[in-house]
Every structure is written in structure tokens, then in C-alpha cells.
Design a protein around this motif. Structure first.
Motif, PDB file in Angstrom:
ATOM      1  N   MET A  97       0.850  -1.184   0.000  1.00 63.02           N
ATOM      2  CA  MET A  97       0.000   0.000   0.000  1.00 63.02           C
ATOM      3  C   MET A  97       0.891   1.242   0.000  1.00 63.02           C
ATOM      4  SD  MET A  97      -3.217   0.761   2.469  1.00 63.02           S
ATOM      5  CE  MET A  97      -3.923  -0.800   1.937  1.00 63.02           C
ATOM      6  N   SER A  98       0.580   2.189  -0.869  1.00 60.60           N
ATOM      7  CA  SER A  98       1.436   3.370  -0.943  1.00 60.60           C
ATOM      8  C   SER A  98       0.597   4.595  -1.268  1.00 60.60           C
ATOM      9  CB  SER A  98       2.511   3.169  -2.020  1.00 60.60           C
ATOM     10  OG  SER A  98       1.897   2.991  -3.292  1.00 60.60           O
ATOM     11  N   ILE A  99       1.169   5.747  -1.087  1.00 58.76           N
ATOM     12  CA  ILE A  99       0.519   6.998  -1.451  1.00 58.76           C
ATOM     13  C   ILE A  99       1.498   7.811  -2.275  1.00 58.76           C
ATOM     14  CG2 ILE A  99      -0.912   7.050   0.624  1.00 58.76           C
ATOM     15  CD1 ILE A  99       1.062   9.151   1.712  1.00 58.76           C
ATOM     16  N   ASP A 100       1.037   8.907  -2.836  1.00 55.93           N
ATOM     17  CA  ASP A 100       1.934   9.784  -3.581  1.00 55.93           C
ATOM     18  C   ASP A 100       1.812  11.204  -3.034  1.00 55.93           C
ATOM     19  OD1 ASP A 100      -0.446  10.777  -4.553  1.00 55.93           O
ATOM     20  OD2 ASP A 100      -0.336   9.638  -6.403  1.00 55.93           O
ATOM     21  N   LEU A 101       2.662  12.079  -3.554  1.00 56.57           N
ATOM     22  CA  LEU A 101       2.677  13.446  -3.038  1.00 56.57           C
ATOM     23  C   LEU A 101       1.378  14.193  -3.327  1.00 56.57           C
ATOM     24  CD1 LEU A 101       6.274  14.862  -3.582  1.00 56.57           C
ATOM     25  CD2 LEU A 101       5.153  14.153  -1.483  1.00 56.57           C
ATOM     26  N   LYS A 102       0.659  13.757  -4.354  1.00 59.48           N
ATOM     27  CA  LYS A 102      -0.617  14.411  -4.648  1.00 59.48           C
ATOM     28  C   LYS A 102      -1.585  14.215  -3.483  1.00 59.48           C
ATOM     29  CE  LYS A 102      -3.057  16.793  -7.529  1.00 59.48           C
ATOM     30  NZ  LYS A 102      -2.618  18.170  -7.871  1.00 59.48           N
ATOM     31  N   ALA A 103      -1.551  13.022  -2.894  1.00 63.03           N
ATOM     32  CA  ALA A 103      -2.421  12.763  -1.740  1.00 63.03           C
ATOM     33  C   ALA A 103      -2.019  13.637  -0.565  1.00 63.03           C
ATOM     34  CB  ALA A 103      -2.338  11.284  -1.366  1.00 63.03           C
ATOM     35  N   VAL A 104      -0.716  13.833  -0.381  1.00 59.95           N
ATOM     36  CA  VAL A 104      -0.253  14.710   0.702  1.00 59.95           C
ATOM     37  C   VAL A 104      -0.727  16.133   0.456  1.00 59.95           C
ATOM     38  CG1 VAL A 104       1.787  15.574   1.915  1.00 59.95           C
ATOM     39  CG2 VAL A 104       1.765  13.232   1.050  1.00 59.95           C
ATOM     40  N   GLU A 105      -0.614  16.561  -0.782  1.00 64.63           N
ATOM     41  CA  GLU A 105      -1.054  17.917  -1.145  1.00 64.63           C
ATOM     42  C   GLU A 105      -2.537  18.104  -0.863  1.00 64.63           C
ATOM     43  OE1 GLU A 105       0.288  19.976  -4.974  1.00 64.63           O
ATOM     44  OE2 GLU A 105      -1.802  19.445  -5.402  1.00 64.63           O
ATOM     45  N   GLN A 106      -3.339  17.134  -1.214  1.00 65.21           N
ATOM     46  CA  GLN A 106      -4.786  17.239  -1.001  1.00 65.21           C
ATOM     47  C   GLN A 106      -5.138  17.207   0.484  1.00 65.21           C
ATOM     48  OE1 GLN A 106      -6.245  13.987  -3.371  1.00 65.21           O
ATOM     49  NE2 GLN A 106      -6.234  15.182  -5.275  1.00 65.21           N
ATOM     50  N   LEU A 107      -4.346  16.495   1.253  1.00 65.09           N
ATOM     51  CA  LEU A 107      -4.642  16.365   2.672  1.00 65.09           C
ATOM     52  C   LEU A 107      -4.293  17.629   3.449  1.00 65.09           C
ATOM     53  CD1 LEU A 107      -5.745  14.032   4.415  1.00 65.09           C
ATOM     54  CD2 LEU A 107      -3.381  13.460   4.993  1.00 65.09           C
ATOM     55  N   ALA A 108      -3.304  18.397   2.971  1.00 67.84           N
ATOM     56  CA  ALA A 108      -2.847  19.592   3.694  1.00 67.84           C
ATOM     57  C   ALA A 108      -3.959  20.640   3.736  1.00 67.84           C
ATOM     58  CB  ALA A 108      -1.611  20.159   3.018  1.00 67.84           C
ATOM     59  N   THR A 109      -4.043  21.328   4.870  1.00 65.38           N
ATOM     60  CA  THR A 109      -5.080  22.364   5.008  1.00 65.38           C
ATOM     61  C   THR A 109      -4.711  23.630   4.250  1.00 65.38           C
ATOM     62  OG1 THR A 109      -3.989  23.087   7.042  1.00 65.38           O
ATOM     63  CG2 THR A 109      -5.825  21.547   7.268  1.00 65.38           C
ATOM     64  N   ASP A 110      -3.444  23.911   4.092  1.00 64.68           N
ATOM     65  CA  ASP A 110      -3.027  25.120   3.375  1.00 64.68           C
ATOM     66  C   ASP A 110      -1.585  24.971   2.908  1.00 64.68           C
ATOM     67  OD1 ASP A 110      -1.471  25.515   5.687  1.00 64.68           O
ATOM     68  OD2 ASP A 110      -3.069  26.693   6.616  1.00 64.68           O
ATOM     69  N   GLN A 111      -1.132  25.965   2.172  1.00 61.29           N
ATOM     70  CA  GLN A 111       0.232  25.917   1.619  1.00 61.29           C
ATOM     71  C   GLN A 111       1.289  25.988   2.719  1.00 61.29           C
ATOM     72  OE1 GLN A 111       1.044  25.236  -1.403  1.00 61.29           O
ATOM     73  NE2 GLN A 111       3.250  25.614  -1.333  1.00 61.29           N
ATOM     74  N   SER A 112       1.003  26.731   3.795  1.00 61.83           N
ATOM     75  CA  SER A 112       2.010  26.845   4.856  1.00 61.83           C
ATOM     76  C   SER A 112       2.239  25.496   5.535  1.00 61.83           C
ATOM     77  CB  SER A 112       1.592  27.894   5.886  1.00 61.83           C
ATOM     78  OG  SER A 112       0.408  27.505   6.541  1.00 61.83           O
ATOM     79  N   SER A 113       1.176  24.717   5.699  1.00 66.57           N
ATOM     80  CA  SER A 113       1.345  23.380   6.267  1.00 66.57           C
ATOM     81  C   SER A 113       2.182  22.503   5.347  1.00 66.57           C
ATOM     82  CB  SER A 113      -0.017  22.719   6.494  1.00 66.57           C
ATOM     83  OG  SER A 113      -0.749  23.402   7.460  1.00 66.57           O
ATOM     84  N   LEU A 114       1.913  22.648   4.060  1.00 64.93           N
ATOM     85  CA  LEU A 114       2.658  21.859   3.076  1.00 64.93           C
ATOM     86  C   LEU A 114       4.136  22.250   3.093  1.00 64.93           C
ATOM     87  CD1 LEU A 114       1.586  19.691   1.204  1.00 64.93           C
ATOM     88  CD2 LEU A 114       1.365  21.420  -0.594  1.00 64.93           C
ATOM     89  N   LYS A 115       4.380  23.564   3.223  1.00 63.86           N
ATOM     90  CA  LYS A 115       5.762  24.050   3.271  1.00 63.86           C
ATOM     91  C   LYS A 115       6.472  23.514   4.519  1.00 63.86           C
ATOM     92  CE  LYS A 115       9.168  26.789   1.982  1.00 63.86           C
ATOM     93  NZ  LYS A 115       9.896  26.523   0.730  1.00 63.86           N
ATOM     94  N   ALA A 116       5.762  23.558   5.657  1.00 63.11           N
ATOM     95  CA  ALA A 116       6.357  23.055   6.899  1.00 63.11           C
ATOM     96  C   ALA A 116       6.625  21.557   6.796  1.00 63.11           C
ATOM     97  CB  ALA A 116       5.438  23.352   8.070  1.00 63.11           C
ATOM     98  N   ALA A 117       5.716  20.824   6.167  1.00 62.51           N
ATOM     99  CA  ALA A 117       5.908  19.375   6.015  1.00 62.51           C
ATOM    100  C   ALA A 117       7.137  19.073   5.157  1.00 62.51           C
ATOM    101  CB  ALA A 117       4.660  18.753   5.397  1.00 62.51           C
ATOM    102  N   ALA A 118       7.356  19.897   4.125  1.00 60.61           N
ATOM    103  CA  ALA A 118       8.538  19.690   3.278  1.00 60.61           C
ATOM    104  C   ALA A 118       9.812  19.834   4.106  1.00 60.61           C
ATOM    105  CB  ALA A 118       8.536  20.690   2.129  1.00 60.61           C
ATOM    106  N   GLY A 119       9.795  20.772   5.076  1.00 54.43           N
ATOM    107  CA  GLY A 119      10.954  20.943   5.944  1.00 54.43           C
ATOM    108  C   GLY A 119      11.162  19.775   6.890  1.00 54.43           C
ATOM    109  N   LEU A 120      10.083  19.064   7.202  1.00 59.63           N
ATOM    110  CA  LEU A 120      10.194  17.912   8.121  1.00 59.63           C
ATOM    111  C   LEU A 120      10.494  16.604   7.386  1.00 59.63           C
ATOM    112  CD1 LEU A 120       7.173  18.631  10.510  1.00 59.63           C
ATOM    113  CD2 LEU A 120       9.602  18.890  11.018  1.00 59.63           C
TER     114      LEU A 120
END
Length: 461
Positions: free
Chosen positions: A1-24
Motif C-alpha cells: 500500500m502506498s501513497i503519492d505526493l498528490k495525496a499529501v497535497e490534497q490532505l494539507a489544510t493550506d500551503q504553509s502546512s505543506l511548506k512546513a511538512a517539506a521541511g520535516l
């Protein structure tokens, strides 16, 4: 079972969360990463601003997720970071038995409950996972601006130091007043009196000292009435010594930590003199206390099972009581291989956890022997830092019993040392031959964390 970055993008509430996740989404941020044998569950522990890492978990079947961080965003950046690691295969997700903390969450969650519910009347902000990965260019450094910034920083530090010294002057005057007016009135009215001077210390940027004084009435009331005058004198004396030590060496990091504030996690990690210890640790106990200032302190005590480095480590974290109970990242009794960084100090104790392997199964007792004689272990920390409140000890063989008045005492097996015990001791604690014990010495009482007996481990967990 796997996911892709598109799923992560859709799950994020906003761009700042996505940016913070990229840093983590970096291997150094994570430890204990794993997946269930069917690949449906993923988990890991992410280092944050506190002493303990956050426990992060997700179900890839419906993207339900959970994190122990206090963020009000759902999902938080740690969950997005974990999913990002999985989607990009940045670290290996090794199939393993599901940890208890993941199983516990899985048993309580509702299917589909982890997905965010889009609000119909709120426009969805644009999100772009590729934009989140772009690092912002550093602005060219303006020498004049840098000089002004350094001068302003030095001025702020000077002002802060002067403010703290004024607050310490007020504290010493307050202590003198309490002694002149007599200890019985002070003990009877300790809550109100300590509250007033603690507020003055908060205004004087001596926040750590304010918290200590705020908790003083609770520590006194926990003692038998006959012991309170002596304990009050000892504590007031320690406060005077601490105030004078700060006045003598205001830039000493260790003393400043006891008066004003502790260094940020990033500062400790980058400190060239910070002691790093990789060892096998046992989680002795966890202490959670709601403080009068509205914070909850979460203290995890670890025992170094190896031969080198500090014998004990204290992981200390604070969070607002308003966010509710926060899950622990440790289970008392578990053992793990991990790397800790200690706050610089004469006797390193407080630490940060930076790397942690998966927990080991419980094994037979193998605690190290005490490093020095018990009399030295009791006195040396207080000689080095007379204002110390608590000293962790590794006790030799002994036993806890009650005297004729019902008070608990620990007595070493050779009969050479007898020490009073704080609180109630019930169950296996009382009367059992303790092969070894780990305890906190307050200067007047022992508080036991865990012990080894021939019947097994005694303590929580």
C-alpha cells in the motif's frame, strides 16, 4: 500500500502546512519509523520544540491520522511530513509489529474520522507540493543592518539582565521580610505570599524562578506539619544562594536556566560543548504535573544502562493545560538505543532526545551498579549547586518499611543508611527486598521511580 505526493497535497489544510511538512521530510528529523506488515499503517517519531519527540501515525487505507503535538491544524505538519517520507521513500519503512501507541489509537478511532472535512463556505486555498519544496533564497546581508541588529540585541540583553537583578533584589528583601515576621505566619499564608512575589518575578523576567516559588506552598504542604518550618528555611536559603550566584555570574548558562529561561532546543543542539551520549536507556518513570501558572510539566526519567556518560537523563517538556492531556511517547520500563544531547552543566541531567531506535522487549534486570557511595551521591550534587531541588539516585539493595507512626522509611540492606520516603508506599513497594532502586532525593524525602526485585520490576508499566 502506498501513497503519492498528490495525496499529501490534497490532505494539507493550506500551503504553509505543506511548506512546513517539506521541511520535516528529512531523515534527521525522524526516529522509530515503521509500517505494519500489511503496509496499511505507518508511524514514526518526529523531533519538535519540546524535549520529547511527537508520536505520529497514519492509516493509509483512508488517510486517518494522529499526532501527539498540540497543533490545532488537522492534519498537522508532522503527519504530512510522515506521509511525505512514505510517498517519496526518503527513509525505509521497515515492516514491524505495531507499537502499542499505534494500536491504542487504532482501537479508538472511527473509520474515515481522520480525513479533514472541507467547509462548503470557505474557499480552498491553492496548494502546490512543488512550490513547498522550493527553498527561499537568502537575502543579501547588509553589514550596517547586521551591526544595528547586534547592537539592539546587546542592548536588550543588558536591559533584561538589569530587570532580572532588580527582581532578585526584591526577592531577597521579600525573604528577609518573611523571616522577620516568623515562619508560622509564612507557612499558614504561603500560597498568597508566594503568589505575590512570583508575579513580581514574572514581571522581572525571572520566569523559571517564579515557577519554583509558585510551587513552594505545594511542596511544603506535602510534608508532615512538623517538617514544614525546616523545609521552608532550607528552601528560602536556597533561593538566596541562587540569587547571589546569578548576581556573581549573570551570563552563566546553567544559573540563568534556573532563574530566567532555558535555551531553545536548536541552541542546545548547536552548542559545541553540549554533551552527546549514545547509549541504551531504560524509561524509569514519567511525572506529569499541572502547575499553578497554567502549564503542565511532563518529566521523563531515563536510566543509562551503559558504562559511560551521565547515569540519569531528565527529559522535560511543558505545554498549556488548556490543550488537554497529551499522550506520552514513552512507556515506563521500555528500553531503547538512543542519542541524547544534554544541556551544558556541571552535572549534566536535563537532555533532549535526538535519535531513538525501536523499543526493545522487556528483559531481565541489568541495571548498573551505583557509581559512588550513597553518602557521596546524596551530598555531591548539593555541594556543587546548593539550590538544586531534586537529585536522582541509584540506591543499593534495601527495603521500605513503616515505623510505629506509620511513616515510610527506606533502609539499606547493610543497615548503614536510613532515609525517609515521600508519599504513600503500597503494594509491592512495602516490605519487598529491593535489589536496586531509582529515586529522587529532595533533600528531605525519597520519591521512588522504579526498582528491581527478584520478582521483577516495580513501578509504573
Amino acid at each position: 500500500m502506498s501513497i503519492d505526493l498528490k495525496a499529501v497535497e490534497q490532505l494539507a489544510t493550506d500551503q504553509s502546512s505543506l511548506k512546513a511538512a517539506a521541511g520535516l521530510a528529512k531523515p534527521a528529523k525522524w526516529s522509530g519509523v515503521g509500517t505494519s506488515r500489511d503496509g496499511a499503517l505507518v508511524w514514526g517519531e518526529c523531533s519538535g520544540s519540546g524535549a520529547n519527540p511527537y508520536r505520529v501515525m497514519a492509516d493509509l487505507r483512508d488517510l486517518g491520522n494522529k499526532c501527539t503535538c498540540p497543533s490545532r491544524k488537522f492534519p498537522c505538519k508532522h503527519v504530512l511530513g510522515l506521509l511525505w517520507l512514505n510517498a517519496e521513500e526518503i527513509v525505509p519503512f521497515v515492516p514491524a509489529d505495531t507499537p502499542d501507541w499505534v494500536s491504542d489509537w487504532l482501537g479508538r478511532r472511527r473509520p474515515g474520522g481522520g480525513k479533514p472535512k472541507p467547509a462548503d463556505d470557505v474557499p480552498v486555498a491553492a496548494k502546490d507540493v512543488h512550490a513547498a519544496q522550493v527553498a527561499l533564497p537568502d537575502d543579501a546581508e547588509d553589514p550596517k543592518a547586521a551591526a544595528r541588529r547586534e547592537a539592539a540585541s546587546a542592548k536588550r540583553a543588558e536591559d533584561t539582565e538589569r530587570t532580572i537583578l532588580d527582581a532578585l533584589d526584591a526577592l531577597e528583601q521579600w525573604i528577609g521580610d518573611q523571616l522577620r515576621m516568623g515562619l508560622p505566619p509564612f507557612i499558614d499564608d504561603a500560597t498568597a505570599r508566594c503568589r505575590r512575589i512570583a508575579a513580581r518575578l514574572v514581571d522581572g523576567k525571572a520566569g523559571t524562578l517564579a515557577g519554583r516559588i509558585d510551587e513552594l506552598p505545594g511542596r511544603l504542604l506535602a510534608l508532615p506539619a512538623g517538617d514544614r518550618p525546616r523545609a521552608a528555611v532550607v528552601e528560602l536559603g536556597k533561593l538566596v544562594l541562587l540569587a547571589r550566584a546569578f548576581r556573581a555570574t549573570p551570563r552563566d548558562a546553567e544559573i540563568r536556566r534556573a532563574v530566567a529561561t532555558a535555551e531553545a532546543r536548536e541552541t542546545v543542539l548547536a552548542h559545541p560543548d553540549a554533551l552527546r551520549v549514545s547509549a541504551r536507556w531504560e524509561v524509569l518513570a514519567e511525572q506529569v504535573q499541572t502547575r499553578r501558572d497554567g502549564l503542565v510539566s511532563q518529566t521523563s526519567w531515563l536510566l543509562n544502562l551503559g558504562a559511560t556518560g551521565p547515569r540519569f537523563a531528565m527529559l522535560l517538556d511543558f505545554f498549556p493545560a488548556s490543550v488537554g492531556r497529551r499522550g506520552s511517547v514513552f512507556t515506563p520500563g521500555e528500553r531503547f538505543q538512543g542519542e541524547l544531547v544534554f544541556y551544558p552543566a556541571q552535572r549534566p541531567l536535563r537532555a533532549l532526545l535526538v535519535q531513538r531506535a525501536a523499543a526493545e522487549a522487556a528483559t531481565a534486570p541489568e541495571w548498573p551498579a551505583p557509581d559512588n557511595a550513597l553518602t557521596d551521591a546524596l551530598s555531591e550534587p548539593l555541594l556543587a549547586e546548593p539550590w538544586t531541588l531534586e537529585v536522582p539516585l541509584l540506591l543499593p539493595a534495601g527495603r521500605i518499611a513503616l515505623d510505629s507512626a506509620g511513616h515510610a522509611w527506606w533502609r539499606s540492606a547493610d543497615g548503614s543508611t536510613i532515609l525517609p520516603v515521600a508519599g504513600d508506599t503500597e503494594g509491592l513497594w512495602r516490605g519487598t527486598d529491593l535489589m536496586q532502586a531509582a529515586a529522587i532525593w529532595s533533600g528531605s524525602r525519597l520519591t521512588f521511580l522504579a526498582a528491581q526485585s527478584r520478582w521483577g520490576r516495580i513501578g509504573d508499566g
